[in-house]
Design a protein around this motif. Structure first.
Motif, PDB file in Angstrom:
ATOM      1  N   VAL A   1       0.860  -1.182   0.000  1.00  0.00           N
ATOM      2  CA  VAL A   1       0.000   0.000   0.000  1.00  0.00           C
ATOM      3  C   VAL A   1       0.894   1.229   0.000  1.00  0.00           C
ATOM      4  O   VAL A   1       1.815   1.336   0.816  1.00  0.00           O
ATOM      5  N   LEU A   2       0.672   2.139  -0.933  1.00  0.00           N
ATOM      6  CA  LEU A   2       1.407   3.400  -0.979  1.00  0.00           C
ATOM      7  C   LEU A   2       0.588   4.483  -0.288  1.00  0.00           C
ATOM      8  O   LEU A   2      -0.614   4.612  -0.536  1.00  0.00           O
ATOM      9  N   VAL A   3       1.250   5.267   0.561  1.00  0.00           N
ATOM     10  CA  VAL A   3       0.567   6.346   1.274  1.00  0.00           C
ATOM     11  C   VAL A   3       1.421   7.602   1.213  1.00  0.00           C
ATOM     12  O   VAL A   3       2.640   7.543   1.006  1.00  0.00           O
ATOM     13  N   ILE A   4       0.760   8.740   1.379  1.00  0.00           N
ATOM     14  CA  ILE A   4       1.439  10.016   1.580  1.00  0.00           C
ATOM     15  C   ILE A   4       1.267  10.388   3.039  1.00  0.00           C
ATOM     16  O   ILE A   4       0.145  10.444   3.558  1.00  0.00           O
ATOM     17  N   TRP A   5       2.390  10.594   3.726  1.00  0.00           N
ATOM     18  CA  TRP A   5       2.381  10.879   5.156  1.00  0.00           C
ATOM     19  C   TRP A   5       3.084  12.212   5.392  1.00  0.00           C
ATOM     20  O   TRP A   5       4.108  12.509   4.768  1.00  0.00           O
ATOM     21  N   GLN A   6       2.531  13.021   6.280  1.00  0.00           N
ATOM     22  CA  GLN A   6       3.088  14.335   6.593  1.00  0.00           C
ATOM     23  C   GLN A   6       3.649  14.328   7.999  1.00  0.00           C
ATOM     24  O   GLN A   6       2.949  13.974   8.957  1.00  0.00           O
ATOM     25  N   ASP A   7       4.930  14.713   8.136  1.00  0.00           N
ATOM     26  CA  ASP A   7       5.555  14.683   9.452  1.00  0.00           C
ATOM     27  C   ASP A   7       5.219  15.942  10.254  1.00  0.00           C
ATOM     28  O   ASP A   7       4.427  16.787   9.811  1.00  0.00           O
ATOM     29  N   ASP A   8       5.828  16.085  11.435  1.00  0.00           N
ATOM     30  CA  ASP A   8       5.522  17.216  12.316  1.00  0.00           C
ATOM     31  C   ASP A   8       5.934  18.554  11.721  1.00  0.00           C
ATOM     32  O   ASP A   8       5.454  19.610  12.146  1.00  0.00           O
ATOM     33  N   LEU A   9       6.850  18.527  10.751  1.00  0.00           N
ATOM     34  CA  LEU A   9       7.285  19.757  10.088  1.00  0.00           C
ATOM     35  C   LEU A   9       6.486  20.020   8.816  1.00  0.00           C
ATOM     36  O   LEU A   9       6.844  20.889   8.021  1.00  0.00           O
ATOM     37  N   GLU A  10       5.402  19.227   8.622  1.00  0.00           N
ATOM     38  CA  GLU A  10       4.511  19.352   7.471  1.00  0.00           C
ATOM     39  C   GLU A  10       5.226  19.043   6.161  1.00  0.00           C
ATOM     40  O   GLU A  10       4.881  19.577   5.109  1.00  0.00           O
ATOM     41  N   VAL A  11       6.233  18.170   6.234  1.00  0.00           N
ATOM     42  CA  VAL A  11       6.921  17.686   5.035  1.00  0.00           C
ATOM     43  C   VAL A  11       6.269  16.373   4.618  1.00  0.00           C
ATOM     44  O   VAL A  11       6.160  15.436   5.416  1.00  0.00           O
ATOM     45  N   GLN A  12       5.843  16.301   3.367  1.00  0.00           N
ATOM     46  CA  GLN A  12       5.171  15.102   2.879  1.00  0.00           C
ATOM     47  C   GLN A  12       6.182  14.053   2.420  1.00  0.00           C
ATOM     48  O   GLN A  12       7.186  14.384   1.788  1.00  0.00           O
ATOM     49  N   GLN A  13       5.881  12.802   2.732  1.00  0.00           N
ATOM     50  CA  GLN A  13       6.715  11.683   2.325  1.00  0.00           C
ATOM     51  C   GLN A  13       5.838  10.599   1.705  1.00  0.00           C
ATOM     52  O   GLN A  13       4.692  10.411   2.127  1.00  0.00           O
ATOM     53  N   VAL A  14       6.399   9.881   0.737  1.00  0.00           N
ATOM     54  CA  VAL A  14       5.721   8.719   0.168  1.00  0.00           C
ATOM     55  C   VAL A  14       6.269   7.480   0.863  1.00  0.00           C
ATOM     56  O   VAL A  14       7.485   7.279   0.922  1.00  0.00           O
ATOM     57  N   GLN A  15       5.397   6.672   1.404  1.00  0.00           N
ATOM     58  CA  GLN A  15       5.804   5.474   2.109  1.00  0.00           C
ATOM     59  C   GLN A  15       5.142   4.244   1.495  1.00  0.00           C
ATOM     60  O   GLN A  15       4.000   4.317   1.017  1.00  0.00           O
ATOM     61  N   MET A  16       5.847   3.129   1.512  1.00  0.00           N
ATOM     62  CA  MET A  16       5.298   1.851   1.063  1.00  0.00           C
ATOM     63  C   MET A  16       5.170   0.926   2.267  1.00  0.00           C
ATOM     64  O   MET A  16       6.122   0.735   3.014  1.00  0.00           O
ATOM     65  N   HIS A  17       3.971   0.357   2.450  1.00  0.00           N
ATOM     66  CA  HIS A  17       3.715  -0.559   3.557  1.00  0.00           C
ATOM     67  C   HIS A  17       3.342  -1.920   3.001  1.00  0.00           C
ATOM     68  O   HIS A  17       2.632  -2.024   1.985  1.00  0.00           O
ATOM     69  N   GLU A  18       3.781  -2.965   3.673  1.00  0.00           N
ATOM     70  CA  GLU A  18       3.477  -4.320   3.244  1.00  0.00           C
ATOM     71  C   GLU A  18       1.997  -4.624   3.481  1.00  0.00           C
ATOM     72  O   GLU A  18       1.419  -4.258   4.504  1.00  0.00           O
ATOM     73  N   LEU A  19       1.377  -5.285   2.515  1.00  0.00           N
ATOM     74  CA  LEU A  19      -0.005  -5.718   2.633  1.00  0.00           C
ATOM     75  C   LEU A  19      -0.018  -7.232   2.763  1.00  0.00           C
ATOM     76  O   LEU A  19       0.354  -7.956   1.831  1.00  0.00           O
ATOM     77  N   ILE A  20      -0.400  -7.726   3.918  1.00  0.00           N
ATOM     78  CA  ILE A  20      -0.428  -9.157   4.181  1.00  0.00           C
ATOM     79  C   ILE A  20      -1.861  -9.665   4.064  1.00  0.00           C
ATOM     80  O   ILE A  20      -2.763  -9.226   4.801  1.00  0.00           O
ATOM     81  N   LYS A  21      -2.106 -10.557   3.118  1.00  0.00           N
ATOM     82  CA  LYS A  21      -3.440 -11.085   2.895  1.00  0.00           C
ATOM     83  C   LYS A  21      -3.618 -12.411   3.620  1.00  0.00           C
ATOM     84  O   LYS A  21      -2.689 -13.194   3.721  1.00  0.00           O
ATOM     85  N   PRO A  22      -4.827 -12.659   4.143  1.00  0.00           N
ATOM     86  CA  PRO A  22      -5.075 -13.920   4.853  1.00  0.00           C
ATOM     87  C   PRO A  22      -5.063 -15.116   3.901  1.00  0.00           C
ATOM     88  O   PRO A  22      -5.275 -14.978   2.709  1.00  0.00           O
TER      89      PRO A  22
END
Length: 236
Positions: free
Chosen positions: A215-236
């Motif tokens: 899953v790709l997400v856009i996350w904003q840190d405490d300094l309001e800097v946006q980052q693109v992060q990739m998270h693993e998706l584990i399916k049952p």
């Protein structure tokens, strides 16, 4: 442009490389009233040539008020709004009025309905207090003073189609402004409409793409800097 001379906003690409587009129409309503606009959907070639007019569905819920020298249209943070997603040779539409998703073929024929037996969350006294605070924070108390409060929140928020054809429907948050401390979750449906369960996504992150195992997400840190992060998706 479409036959009415409007240029739709592209929303996704079908398997045959044609495009789904829509035009948001607010319409008109007397001042001091809630009003539901419309989304008019169209199909285009990848080169932008008009192919067909599809369907008209409920769009944004807005509030018409009066200011000088002209009127003002306010999009309410707790208002209902249409949402859509494209996958393969189909597209999805949801009005968020209730837990129901409409499934259309690329040429605009309704083929299926995805439903979930979940009532809309009631708009309670705490929510009314929050809504009043929202008006003050926005320095628009006079404009919002007579805004009607809903009986319930919308059924859900956004739709996203994953790479494997499943449909992700973002459950409506307890506060429409989505504070960073709230854990977002998504209801996941298989392509045939079977409900698979709810999946939690990172707090404070905006989901932008759902792959087979990530899953790709856009996350904003405490300094309001946006980052693109990739998270693993584990399916049952």
């Amino acid at each position: 442009p479409n036959p009415e001379g409007r240029t739709p906003t592209p929303q996704g690409i079908f398997a045959d490389n044609s495009l789904l587009g829509f035009v948001a129409e607010l319409g008109n309503a007397p001042a001091g009233r809630l009003h539901r606009g419309t989304f008019q959907y169209y199909r285009y070639s990848l080169e932008g040539a008009y192919l067909a007019t599809l369907v008209s569905r409920p769009g944004l819920e807005v509030y018409f008020t009066i200011t000088e020298p002209a009127g003002l249209v306010i999009v309410l943070p707790w208002g209902r709004r249409g949402t859509h997603a494209v996958f393969g040779n189909r597209w999805y539409y949801g009005s968020a009025d209730k837990w129901e998703i409409e499934v259309y073929s690329a040429d605009g024929v309704l083929t299926h309905l995805f439903r979930r037996d979940e009532p809309n969350r009631p708009f309670g006294n705490d929510d009314r207090e929050w809504a009043s605070g929202y008006r003050v924070i926005r320095a628009a108390d006079a404009l919002f003073a007579d805004t009607p409060m809903p009986e319930t929140f919308p059924a859900y928020r956004f739709l996203l189609a994953s790479d494997d054809g499943s449909l992700w429907v973002e459950n409506y948050p307890s506060r429409p402004t989505r504070p960073n401390g709230e854990q977002p979750s998504w209801a996941v449906f298989r392509e045939d409409g079977r409900f698979l369960g709810d999946v939690e996504t990172p707090i404070g992150a905006q989901v932008t793409h759902i792959g087979d195992d990530f899953v790709l997400v856009i996350w904003q840190d405490d300094l309001e800097v946006q980052q693109v992060q990739m998270h693993e998706l584990i399916k049952p």
